[in-house]
Design an enzyme around this catalytic site. Structure first.
Site: not given
Length: 344
Positions: A61-64
């Site tokens: 989920v970190y920066s998609n």
């Protein structure tokens, strides 16, 4: 660098690990953390490895997914020299299969993470949040299959409650599934809720803590002081609502104590705050982040020395808060305390 067992497992992790949330940063939250490209990320990885920091933590989920992609580029050619931890379960899209920890989602998420990282196995996969819509046995069975397939080495969780961890461990023991050996938790001098239930659970069950946001969501950088406005460039202006809340008076009381100890030791406020965490029970590794080389080197200075017992006591007292029910009797009343000595 000191290396410690990750919980009750045989995996040894460094006392400090690196959080790659600053890699490829974009969006209202991660864009304020940092946006290191592959070249800068590789330099930060170089510095970490020189200091003995070989565990790098990220999440889908970190920066998609961009954080995993940049981290993969940064470690290319030296996979055997590093340990990679990533996380999944939080939403990666709007579809019904884009969130949670179902068998289908876990298998797809692991395969996608491996592709972004450019590797064929992950050292530690952690569930980023508890999925109440999926039976725990289904989750554990899927993780068991992924471990047996060689795609995962170890499994853990992040941001779980005590009953959620304990239910999972009980089912793992009953059915022979892999046990969670790590719990990635919020823990700092201005956020000690971890100590009420999760720390005793970790001690009892052999679950090691990987600490995120050891500087209290950027509040213990040494730039926030009593009687002064929030610095103009502080990311708290834009990100405070995303993180754990802290009452101003409690924050300033802790900062006052940190500054006094920093003056005695010649260390910085962040270094003191991180060193305090490294002395706490169950802590296997403290995850540090950095937007640039200067920040990284400053944070790496948190190891190689220790606070005195008297300094630890002063920080403990300055940061102490009343325990919530049902924990306060065990802190305040002698009979309860005898039955359950505090973990710290």
């Amino acid at each position: 660098m000191d290396y410690r067992p990750l919980g009750a497992s045989g995996l040894k992790v460094p006392a400090l690990s690196f959080g790659a949330g600053t890699f490829g940063g974009s969006g209202p939250l991660f864009g304020h953390w940092g946006n290191s490209d592959a070249k800068e990320a590789r330099r930060l990885v170089d510095i970490c490895l020189e200091a003995g920091v070989n565990l790098f933590d990220t999440a889908d989920v970190y920066s998609n997914g961009a954080s995993e992609e940049v981290l993969g580029e940064a470690i290319k050619g030296r996979r055997d020299a590093v340990l990679i931890s990533t996380k999944t379960s939080l939403p990666m899209g709007d579809g019904p299969g884009d969130w949670g920890s179902s068998r289908s989602r876990l298998i797809r998420s692991v395969d996608a993470a491996l592709k972004r990282l450019g590797m064929d196995y992950i050292d530690l996969l952690q569930l980023h949040a508890f999925d109440a819509s999926t039976p725990v046995q289904e989750v554990l069975s899927a993780l068991d299959d992924l471990v047996r397939s060689g795609k995962l080495r170890y499994v853990g969780v992040s941001n779980f409650s005590g009953w959620q961890v304990m239910k999972s461990l009980g089912l793992a023991d009953r059915h022979g599934y892999p046990r969670y050996v790590a719990h990635q938790v919020y823990y700092s001098l201005v956020g000690r809720d971890y100590e009420w239930e999760l720390m005793p659970l970790g001690l009892d069950q052999g679950v090691g803590a990987l600490v995120w946001s050891p500087l209290g969501w950027g509040r213990l950088t040494g730039k926030i002081r009593r009687g002064q406005p929030l610095p103009e460039k502080s990311r708290l202006h834009d990100t405070a609502a995303f993180g754990p809340p802290v009452e101003d008076e409690h924050l300033f009381k802790v900062v006052d104590a940190l500054e006094a100890v920093a003056a005695e030791t010649g260390k910085t406020v962040p270094q003191i705050a991180i060193n305090w965490l490294l002395r706490r029970p169950t802590v296997s590794s403290v995850i540090i982040g950095a937007r640039n080389e200067e920040q990284l080197r400053q944070n790496l200075g948190a190891v190689g020395w220790t606070l005195t017992p008297e300094q630890m006591k002063r920080l403990d007292e300055a940061s102490a808060v009343n325990a919530p029910y049902p924990y306060f009797p065990y802190r305040r009343q002698e009979g309860f305390a005898r039955l359950n000595p505090p973990a710290a």
